[in-house]
Design a protein around this motif. Structure first.
Motif, PDB file in Angstrom:
ATOM      1  N   LEU A 313      17.612   1.128 165.269  1.00  0.00           N
ATOM      2  CA  LEU A 313      19.023   0.817 165.054  1.00  0.00           C
ATOM      3  C   LEU A 313      19.860   1.245 166.253  1.00  0.00           C
ATOM      4  CD1 LEU A 313      19.373   1.885 161.304  1.00  0.00           C
ATOM      5  CD2 LEU A 313      18.819  -0.371 162.250  1.00  0.00           C
ATOM      6  N   ALA A 314      19.307   2.141 167.060  1.00  0.00           N
ATOM      7  CA  ALA A 314      19.937   2.565 168.317  1.00  0.00           C
ATOM      8  C   ALA A 314      18.834   3.098 169.212  1.00  0.00           C
ATOM      9  CB  ALA A 314      21.002   3.630 168.076  1.00  0.00           C
ATOM     10  N   LEU A 315      18.939   2.831 170.513  1.00  0.00           N
ATOM     11  CA  LEU A 315      17.856   3.202 171.416  1.00  0.00           C
ATOM     12  C   LEU A 315      18.380   3.352 172.835  1.00  0.00           C
ATOM     13  CD1 LEU A 315      14.723   3.555 171.697  1.00  0.00           C
ATOM     14  CD2 LEU A 315      14.643   1.116 172.256  1.00  0.00           C
ATOM     15  N   ARG A 316      17.988   4.449 173.470  1.00  0.00           N
ATOM     16  CA  ARG A 316      18.302   4.672 174.878  1.00  0.00           C
ATOM     17  C   ARG A 316      17.134   4.206 175.744  1.00  0.00           C
ATOM     18  NH1 ARG A 316      22.719   5.449 177.214  1.00  0.00           N
ATOM     19  NH2 ARG A 316      21.845   6.978 178.647  1.00  0.00           N
ATOM     20  N   SER A 317      17.425   3.869 177.003  1.00  0.00           N
ATOM     21  CA  SER A 317      16.389   3.394 177.908  1.00  0.00           C
ATOM     22  C   SER A 317      15.325   4.463 178.138  1.00  0.00           C
ATOM     23  CB  SER A 317      17.004   2.981 179.248  1.00  0.00           C
ATOM     24  OG  SER A 317      17.685   4.072 179.846  1.00  0.00           O
ATOM     25  N   GLU A 318      14.097   4.014 178.359  1.00  0.00           N
ATOM     26  CA  GLU A 318      12.921   4.835 178.640  1.00  0.00           C
ATOM     27  C   GLU A 318      12.392   5.595 177.416  1.00  0.00           C
ATOM     28  OE1 GLU A 318      11.424   4.618 181.467  1.00  0.00           O
ATOM     29  OE2 GLU A 318      12.989   3.492 182.511  1.00  0.00           O
ATOM     30  N   VAL A 319      13.054   5.457 176.258  1.00  0.00           N
ATOM     31  CA  VAL A 319      12.581   6.167 175.068  1.00  0.00           C
ATOM     32  C   VAL A 319      11.384   5.444 174.453  1.00  0.00           C
ATOM     33  CG1 VAL A 319      13.190   6.929 172.736  1.00  0.00           C
ATOM     34  CG2 VAL A 319      14.814   7.207 174.606  1.00  0.00           C
ATOM     35  N   ASP A 320      11.484   4.136 174.302  1.00  0.00           N
ATOM     36  CA  ASP A 320      10.383   3.340 173.778  1.00  0.00           C
ATOM     37  C   ASP A 320       9.546   2.888 174.969  1.00  0.00           C
ATOM     38  OD1 ASP A 320       8.631   1.630 172.583  1.00  0.00           O
ATOM     39  OD2 ASP A 320      10.139   0.398 171.579  1.00  0.00           O
ATOM     40  N   THR A 321       8.346   3.453 175.111  1.00  0.00           N
ATOM     41  CA  THR A 321       7.511   3.158 176.284  1.00  0.00           C
ATOM     42  C   THR A 321       7.088   1.695 176.332  1.00  0.00           C
ATOM     43  OG1 THR A 321       5.551   3.879 175.024  1.00  0.00           O
ATOM     44  CG2 THR A 321       6.649   5.512 176.430  1.00  0.00           C
ATOM     45  N   ALA A 322       7.050   1.021 175.172  1.00  0.00           N
ATOM     46  CA  ALA A 322       6.686  -0.396 175.162  1.00  0.00           C
ATOM     47  C   ALA A 322       7.811  -1.262 175.721  1.00  0.00           C
ATOM     48  CB  ALA A 322       6.323  -0.834 173.749  1.00  0.00           C
ATOM     49  N   TYR A 323       9.057  -0.818 175.551  1.00  0.00           N
ATOM     50  CA  TYR A 323      10.223  -1.560 176.030  1.00  0.00           C
ATOM     51  C   TYR A 323      11.179  -0.590 176.723  1.00  0.00           C
ATOM     52  CZ  TYR A 323       8.309  -4.908 172.689  1.00  0.00           C
ATOM     53  OH  TYR A 323       7.477  -5.754 172.008  1.00  0.00           O
ATOM     54  N   PRO A 324      10.807  -0.086 177.895  1.00  0.00           N
ATOM     55  CA  PRO A 324      11.593   0.972 178.545  1.00  0.00           C
ATOM     56  C   PRO A 324      12.996   0.550 178.965  1.00  0.00           C
ATOM     57  CG  PRO A 324       9.893   0.135 180.022  1.00  0.00           C
ATOM     58  CD  PRO A 324       9.612  -0.448 178.675  1.00  0.00           C
ATOM     59  N   ASP A 325      13.241  -0.746 179.115  1.00  0.00           N
ATOM     60  CA  ASP A 325      14.563  -1.208 179.546  1.00  0.00           C
ATOM     61  C   ASP A 325      15.542  -1.372 178.390  1.00  0.00           C
ATOM     62  OD1 ASP A 325      13.723  -1.302 182.178  1.00  0.00           O
ATOM     63  OD2 ASP A 325      13.070  -3.393 182.046  1.00  0.00           O
ATOM     64  N   PHE A 326      15.063  -1.263 177.153  1.00  0.00           N
ATOM     65  CA  PHE A 326      15.945  -1.458 176.008  1.00  0.00           C
ATOM     66  C   PHE A 326      16.935  -0.306 175.892  1.00  0.00           C
ATOM     67  CE2 PHE A 326      13.478  -4.557 173.065  1.00  0.00           C
ATOM     68  CZ  PHE A 326      13.347  -5.426 174.124  1.00  0.00           C
ATOM     69  N   ASN A 327      18.216  -0.635 175.816  1.00  0.00           N
ATOM     70  CA  ASN A 327      19.275   0.359 175.709  1.00  0.00           C
ATOM     71  C   ASN A 327      20.402  -0.268 174.901  1.00  0.00           C
ATOM     72  OD1 ASN A 327      21.203   2.325 175.995  1.00  0.00           O
ATOM     73  ND2 ASN A 327      21.254   2.287 178.224  1.00  0.00           N
ATOM     74  N   PHE A 328      20.501   0.068 173.610  1.00  0.00           N
ATOM     75  CA  PHE A 328      21.463  -0.615 172.753  1.00  0.00           C
ATOM     76  C   PHE A 328      21.776   0.214 171.517  1.00  0.00           C
ATOM     77  CE2 PHE A 328      17.301  -1.673 171.110  1.00  0.00           C
ATOM     78  CZ  PHE A 328      17.455  -1.577 169.728  1.00  0.00           C
ATOM     79  N   ILE A 329      22.892  -0.125 170.889  1.00  0.00           N
ATOM     80  CA  ILE A 329      23.222   0.324 169.544  1.00  0.00           C
ATOM     81  C   ILE A 329      23.459  -0.957 168.752  1.00  0.00           C
ATOM     82  CG2 ILE A 329      24.829   1.626 168.095  1.00  0.00           C
ATOM     83  CD1 ILE A 329      25.399   3.391 170.534  1.00  0.00           C
ATOM     84  N   LEU A 330      22.656  -1.213 167.745  1.00  0.00           N
ATOM     85  CA  LEU A 330      22.679  -2.478 167.023  1.00  0.00           C
ATOM     86  C   LEU A 330      24.080  -2.760 166.489  1.00  0.00           C
ATOM     87  CD1 LEU A 330      20.805  -4.780 166.063  1.00  0.00           C
ATOM     88  CD2 LEU A 330      20.496  -3.502 163.928  1.00  0.00           C
ATOM     89  N   ASN A 331      24.610  -3.935 166.846  1.00  0.00           N
ATOM     90  CA  ASN A 331      25.991  -4.276 166.468  1.00  0.00           C
ATOM     91  C   ASN A 331      26.078  -5.578 165.680  1.00  0.00           C
ATOM     92  OD1 ASN A 331      25.449  -6.143 168.436  1.00  0.00           O
ATOM     93  ND2 ASN A 331      27.318  -5.804 169.604  1.00  0.00           N
ATOM     94  N   ASP A 332      24.977  -5.958 165.018  1.00  0.00           N
ATOM     95  CA  ASP A 332      24.978  -7.154 164.184  1.00  0.00           C
ATOM     96  C   ASP A 332      23.753  -7.088 163.280  1.00  0.00           C
ATOM     97  OD1 ASP A 332      25.735  -9.567 163.105  1.00  0.00           O
ATOM     98  OD2 ASP A 332      25.629 -10.698 164.987  1.00  0.00           O
ATOM     99  N   TRP A 333      23.638  -8.066 162.387  1.00  0.00           N
ATOM    100  CA  TRP A 333      22.464  -8.143 161.533  1.00  0.00           C
ATOM    101  C   TRP A 333      21.231  -8.492 162.371  1.00  0.00           C
ATOM    102  CZ3 TRP A 333      22.528  -6.382 156.731  1.00  0.00           C
ATOM    103  CH2 TRP A 333      23.741  -6.347 156.029  1.00  0.00           C
ATOM    104  N   LYS A 334      20.109  -7.880 162.029  1.00  0.00           N
ATOM    105  CA  LYS A 334      18.846  -8.135 162.729  1.00  0.00           C
ATOM    106  C   LYS A 334      17.790  -8.541 161.706  1.00  0.00           C
ATOM    107  CE  LYS A 334      15.264  -5.841 165.495  1.00  0.00           C
ATOM    108  NZ  LYS A 334      15.228  -6.846 166.576  1.00  0.00           N
TER     109      LYS A 334
END
Length: 376
Positions: A313-334
């Motif tokens: 639901l929220a993720l900083r970059s480099e935290v998820d090793t599978a998707y290191p570039d992901f950096n977001f706070i979910l702002n809509d339905w997923k």
């Protein structure tokens, strides 16, 4: 009766159109339109919420039927509440700039918090399109639903509450000045606009607050949690390296420039200190990556686990090793695909984060929004 080639062609075309139309009708009958469980058949006033006092059912013989769990009452509930609120901003009456004269009672404060806790956060400029939805509170493993008949959950929709979105984005205090040491915006900082409002009037700028689940204004933004973790580890190491490098550089400078002034010597010390501090800090914290809020969805059949699916639901970059570039706070339905769980009769929801208190409890509210459940 004679038919020319022209009329034979016309008759053939007409027969073809009739047959094609019949085939289309048959296709329409054989491919049913998907029926999702949307909770819109449940009665709820517009832009309101309610916490049921007992588990409740939703769906029909087309969509399938589920029983939604709820335990406890009032703000101490766990499981699922029902809502259609869509408030995106900090509560105006909790702002020290716009607070009502005489202040608010504890009950009024909680109700102001609830305007965000029971609101789904969706993009600015569009009213939430899903009407009724559920607000899950995952404490005590009570946030689950059961299926009237075992089956596969094709997918469902999840989203952040406005409460979590605002706390993760800005924290309990929002102003125009950020304290780099605490990573909290200053309560006496310059005014700013209330986020989530289009075309804000400058006259409505202010300082805004939203107490965390502990009732204080100590909750900080998600980006700040990583910076504080790095500061805690890297600062003492950087200081030690900086002092050593600064002293050495100053000694060498004085030996070569015995007539130098104290200001010149200090300038050499400061420059060497900064370079050494930055290098040591970076080396000590290079592998520290923090900042996530995660929803885990678990399936079970006859009491045995069938698997789980994780959704950030929220993720900083480099935290998820599978998707290191992901950096977001979910702002809509997923939309979340749950077919990997297989046949289930129960779906349980849990939340976790690496931003926790001294007892290991999540600092952000363990709440999320749920809608659009499609059963196969």
């Amino acid at each position: 009766m004679k038919f020319t080639k022209k009329y034979i062609g016309i008759i053939t075309a007409i027969i073809g159109l009739v047959l094609f139309s019949a085939c289309e009708d048959e296709v329409d009958l054989r491919i049913p339109y998907p029926n999702d469980i949307t909770f819109n058949e449940l009665t709820l006033d517009r832009f309101s919420y309610k916490i049921p006092t007992a588990p409740f059912t939703s769906g029909d013989n087309k969509s399938g039927v589920i029983t939604v769990n709820v335990a406890g009452t009032g703000n101490n509930y766990s499981g699922f509440a029902l809502s259609n609120k869509n408030f995106r901003s900090y509560p105006w009456d909790l702002s020290p700039t716009f607070a009502p004269a005489g202040g608010l009672t504890p009950t009024e404060v909680q109700e102001s918090i609830n305007t965000t806790a029971f609101s789904v956060y969706t993009p600015i400029g569009a009213v939430n399109r899903t009407e009724n939805y559920l607000v899950g509170k995952t404490t005590g493993d009570a946030a689950y639903f059961t299926l009237a008949e075992p089956g596969t959950v094709e997918h469902l929709l999840v989203a952040n509450t406005s409460y979590n979105y605002l706390l993760a984005s800005y924290g309990s205090i929002l102003s125009d000045d950020l304290d780099p040491v605490t990573q909290s915006y200053l309560i006496d900082g310059d005014v700013t606009d209330n986020p989530g409002i289009e075309n804000p009037d400058v006259a409505r700028y202010g300082v805004f607050t939203l107490p965390g689940i502990d009732g204080t204004l100590n909750t900080i933004r998600l980006a700040g949690t990583e910076l504080l973790a790095k500061y805690e580890v890297g600062d003492p190491i950087g200081k030690e390296a900086g002092i050593s490098a600064g002293e050495e550089a100053r000694s060498v400078f004085i030996a070569s420039n015995p007539d130098s002034t104290l200001e010149e010597q200090q300038a050499v010390y400061d420059a060497a200190y900064k370079d050494a501090y930055d290098a040591a800090f970076e080396a000590a914290t290079d592998t520290i990556h923090k900042g996530y809020v995660k929803l885990t969805i678990e399936g079970s059949l006859n009491g045995s686990s069938t698997g789980s699916v994780d959704v950030y639901l929220a993720l900083r970059s480099e935290v998820d090793t599978a998707y290191p570039d992901f950096n977001f706070i979910l702002n809509d339905w997923k939309k979340v695909d749950l077919t990997s769980l297989g046949t289930v009769d129960k779906v349980l929801f849990k939340m976790s984060s690496d931003y926790v208190d001294d007892q290991g409890k999540m600092v952000y509210p363990s709440m999320f929004c749920l809608d659009g459940i499609r059963l196969q």
